[in-house]
Design a protein around this motif. Sequence first.
Motif, PDB file in Angstrom:
ATOM      1  N   THR A 136       0.834  -1.212   0.000  1.00  0.00           N
ATOM      2  CA  THR A 136       0.000   0.000   0.000  1.00  0.00           C
ATOM      3  C   THR A 136       0.861   1.251   0.000  1.00  0.00           C
ATOM      4  O   THR A 136       2.075   1.180   0.228  1.00  0.00           O
ATOM      5  N   ASN A 137       0.183   2.387  -0.194  1.00  0.00           N
ATOM      6  CA  ASN A 137       0.858   3.697  -0.190  1.00  0.00           C
ATOM      7  C   ASN A 137       2.180   3.656  -0.952  1.00  0.00           C
ATOM      8  O   ASN A 137       3.219   4.091  -0.450  1.00  0.00           O
ATOM      9  N   LEU A 138       2.129   3.115  -2.144  1.00  0.00           N
ATOM     10  CA  LEU A 138       3.356   2.936  -2.925  1.00  0.00           C
ATOM     11  C   LEU A 138       3.971   4.280  -3.323  1.00  0.00           C
ATOM     12  O   LEU A 138       3.260   5.229  -3.653  1.00  0.00           O
ATOM     13  N   THR A 139       5.285   4.311  -3.241  1.00  0.00           N
ATOM     14  CA  THR A 139       6.042   5.455  -3.733  1.00  0.00           C
ATOM     15  C   THR A 139       7.045   4.909  -4.752  1.00  0.00           C
ATOM     16  O   THR A 139       7.257   3.690  -4.816  1.00  0.00           O
ATOM     17  N   GLU A 140       7.669   5.806  -5.481  1.00  0.00           N
ATOM     18  CA  GLU A 140       8.651   5.342  -6.464  1.00  0.00           C
ATOM     19  C   GLU A 140       9.817   4.638  -5.770  1.00  0.00           C
ATOM     20  O   GLU A 140      10.351   3.651  -6.268  1.00  0.00           O
TER      21      GLU A 140
END
Lengths: 602, 231
Positions: A136-140
């Motif tokens: 979840t809450n993926l960032t690069e």
Amino acid sequence: MANLADVVKQAVKRYGDASRLLDIIRDVQAEMGCVSDEAIKTIAGELKLSRVDVDGVVTFYHFFSKDPVGKYAVYLNNSAVAGMKGRAAIARAFEKETGVKFGKTTTDGLIGLFDTSCIGMNDQEPAAIINGVVFTNLTEAKVKDIVAGMKAGKDAGTLVKEQGDGQNQSALIKSMVNNNIRKKGQVLLAPFESGAAVKKAASMSQAGVIEEMKKSNLRGRGGAGFPTGMKWEFTGKSAGDKKYVVCNADEGEPGTFKDRVILTEIPQMLFEGMAIAGYAIGADEGVLYLRAEYVYLKKYLETVLEDMRKSNVIGKNIGGKSGFNFDIKIQLGAGAYVCGEESALIESAEGKRGQPRNRPPFPAQYGYMGKPTTVNNVESFCAAARIIIEGGDWYAAMGTAQSKGTKLLSVSGDCEKPGVYEVEFGMTVQTLLEETGGRNAVAVQVGGPSGTCIGKKDFGRRICFDDLATGGSIIIIGPQTDLLGVVHNFMDFFVEESCGWCVPCRAGNAILKSKLEKILHGHGTETDLNELEDWCKIVKGMSRCGLGQTSPNPILTTIQNFRHLYEAKLQKGVDYATEFDLAAAVKDSCEAAGRKPNLEGH
Amino acid sequence: MSEIKFTIDGKECSAKQGQTIVEAAKDNGIFIPVLCHFEGLKPAGTCRICTVKVGGRNMAACTTPATAGMVVENAVPELENMRKAIVEMLFVEGNHMCPTCEKSGNCELQALGYRYQMLAPRFPYLWPVRDVDASAPKIILDTNRCIQCLRCVRGITTADGRHIFGLVSRGDRTAIKADPELAAQMSEDQAKKAMEYCPVGAILKKEVGFSVPIGQRKFDSKPIGSDVQKS
């Protein structure tokens, strides 16, 4: 690699018969990386089915594939809210790190990238499922780490670096998913003593339980709102030597995730509700149909069931009452929104394509395995457990005239506090916007794509069956979001998720989407807009089940409430504009021939 | 079997208990258009062209049993417009080239197009890419023409009850597929039956496409439904 014939033989032996086809296919795919034509032939042979029937099941469900999906299959959510939360950049990051485009698998067969419909994580997007594990809450930066981990051959579970709240930290879940419970009410998220509800039910007669349910006026929480007590009564009265209780945990409406929280935090309450339903209708078996996206909860839920058996909350002679027998098994889905429709869910639970059935007969007469069956939503069963403890009158004192009690809302989108809110029916949209920090909203999608999109003038309306009905999905759309882009995302979803059985839904949604695109691309006229509206009514009016009867709603309700957005895209002063771009069409040939096109009159 | 009374467009009708609205209408000389319906096969309700209004609600007449006192609306402008739209949807959803189709004149979709005086579909053509499967010795399955009525799925099975045709995929990619192994074993009679069940030209028995000349075919002289309608 394992021997296909052995893998299939073992899977068939593990599950028994064709009614477990989904499980058999899932295991074969897990071992072999896909379900090839050869695998289909072998499965069909073992089960004495025709190949085309097995093929039909494999190709129906999103998480089954005839082509290799990779040792790591990445399913990145493409819900509208994921888009609002920066999905595009995350998708690009995955493509950059893996060197492969979405819809494809790396040449070494290691990683596959795929889009997927809403995975029930709208409150923590962008999110993806990799080999069943939720990120979840993926960032690069996270994507970089995850891809590096996959390339290093690490187990997907070990790539989870943080843990969510509550039971998400349990050794059996160990997930980074957060519950995001923002508001607790008296019914669902109030303290619950395990075993109390079944004990109380055991002290009552079957008719007494149904009477209490009818008094409560509880209406089905999946969205349709059919009175639960009445459903139980019909099923109870149906003739049959065997009856079933089925729990619809296929929460697929984009934007809803409240059942995920129930399954994580209060599965005991849910299972007790199912046992009470079993007691009321005379069923001793229940099935929890769990959407494939929530497979990460399966082990945990099985352990909860085992604990409940040990403490006699389910099992034999529940609560010390002789003859009160009820047990529950879990059936996993495989990725199909339409399975949220109760008869499609039953078909799927029987190992078939998840196509809704023709009615009559209704599930109350002819349901799971052809037996009288009550199918209720996760939240409905929980409410039922509380109603038995506190009484129908207590429950009916809350809410509005047509909508008693409380409702779990899954709030996501352009707001400060996305998450789950238990509110009393009758709350205005405005109040909800204030509580969730969504004051800047220009639009609110109530009830998910199949619901209603309202504008500011309607924020005084109330959330309840009498006014704005919802199965729980509330998507807040702020001024920074392209509303018509959201509508397009929803239509994409419906085209993909139509089961394909009936013409108006299968062809109609594709036609609506194509017409919508004509307008969005600036090729539409007033005539196109009027036709689009008319065609929506045809699809709604002619479709067989709730999917096609509601799929035009995103277009219809935005034309109703945000017509100016469409009008701004229209060509003015013409009756008809073609989508055909002559200049673009002849560009290549003109370049090759070294000529200038003559576009006079175009 | 007891008889029940109900009305279609105000005309009093009778039906046998359990009979569907479509069947009962036919017995009473009233035409309700059908495509996926085929006498003797279990109703599927895929095409929805038989949609009627009962108590203000739309329902498929082929899957809904007639009940006592039921008030059915059938040939009303609103429904006729939507039925015509279904025919048009089918024309744009597939690739239907009537002039070159072996089934022209015997095709129920084409005949309904005429009945509803369809000139050009109101919808944009979707031009799908679809398969033609001529691998079985006795039949050709051309899914360009298929309307997915499921008559072949329902009607053609092996002696031990296995489907020879089935649905694959979903959404706008849904398609009819023939089981490669079982289709290869189809008997002469099964192949003939499969072609008869098919309302369009999607399933053809090899080598008999033009055995009845165009001009002498079922719908060449009389519109579809004229065998039912008594007025």
